[in-house]
Design a protein around this motif. Structure first.
Motif, PDB file in Angstrom:
ATOM      1  N   PRO A 177       0.816  -1.222   0.000  1.00  0.00           N
ATOM      2  CA  PRO A 177       0.000   0.000   0.000  1.00  0.00           C
ATOM      3  C   PRO A 177       0.852   1.277   0.000  1.00  0.00           C
ATOM      4  N   LEU A 178       2.033   1.228   0.587  1.00  0.00           N
ATOM      5  CA  LEU A 178       2.900   2.406   0.607  1.00  0.00           C
ATOM      6  C   LEU A 178       3.345   2.782  -0.802  1.00  0.00           C
ATOM      7  N   VAL A 214       0.800   8.280  -5.627  1.00  0.00           N
ATOM      8  CA  VAL A 214      -0.145   9.393  -5.547  1.00  0.00           C
ATOM      9  C   VAL A 214       0.579  10.685  -5.180  1.00  0.00           C
ATOM     10  N   ALA A 215       1.548  10.599  -4.266  1.00  0.00           N
ATOM     11  CA  ALA A 215       2.321  11.785  -3.886  1.00  0.00           C
ATOM     12  C   ALA A 215       3.099  12.328  -5.079  1.00  0.00           C
ATOM     13  N   ILE A 260      10.229  12.149   1.261  1.00  0.00           N
ATOM     14  CA  ILE A 260      10.217  11.427   2.544  1.00  0.00           C
ATOM     15  C   ILE A 260       9.522  10.078   2.388  1.00  0.00           C
ATOM     16  N   LEU A 261       8.394  10.051   1.679  1.00  0.00           N
ATOM     17  CA  LEU A 261       7.685   8.793   1.465  1.00  0.00           C
ATOM     18  C   LEU A 261       8.500   7.811   0.630  1.00  0.00           C
ATOM     19  N   ILE A 262       9.207   8.312  -0.374  1.00  0.00           N
ATOM     20  CA  ILE A 262      10.062   7.443  -1.193  1.00  0.00           C
ATOM     21  C   ILE A 262      11.172   6.849  -0.337  1.00  0.00           C
ATOM     22  N   ILE A 288      11.870   0.587   4.172  1.00  0.00           N
ATOM     23  CA  ILE A 288      11.042  -0.569   4.558  1.00  0.00           C
ATOM     24  C   ILE A 288      11.308  -1.761   3.648  1.00  0.00           C
ATOM     25  N   ARG A 289      11.444  -1.516   2.355  1.00  0.00           N
ATOM     26  CA  ARG A 289      11.708  -2.622   1.412  1.00  0.00           C
ATOM     27  C   ARG A 289      13.078  -3.253   1.685  1.00  0.00           C
ATOM     28  N   ARG A 290      14.064  -2.472   2.050  1.00  0.00           N
ATOM     29  CA  ARG A 290      15.395  -3.032   2.336  1.00  0.00           C
ATOM     30  C   ARG A 290      15.396  -3.857   3.619  1.00  0.00           C
TER      31      ARG A 290
END
Length: 68
Positions: free
Chosen positions: A5-6, A12-13, A55-57, A63-65
């Motif tokens: 979902p992120l 979208v951002a 920041i979201l990227i 999180i993926r790492r």
């Protein structure tokens, strides 16, 4: 990646930043009173949206790492 979902929030951002940028370029190109009155405000909105998107990227990559 597409099931995260992120990822959609980041997308979208980024689209929001692009929309604000295109709106700003359009008003700049057209000129007139609206551009003189709101050009700086539109630029500040774009910079704020870009900050949130970056920041979201970074959060997404972190999180993926981590394997999450």
């Amino acid at each position: 990646m597409a099931d995260d979902p992120l990822f959609y929030v980041v997308a979208v951002a980024c689209l929001g930043v692009a929309a604000i940028l295109m709106f700003g370029i359009g008003t700049f190109g057209k000129g007139g009173d609206f551009n003189r009155k709101y050009a700086n405000r539109i630029m500040r909105w774009r910079i704020g949206a870009q900050f949130v998107a970056v920041i979201l990227i970074l959060l997404f990559v972190y999180i993926r790492r981590q394997g999450g």
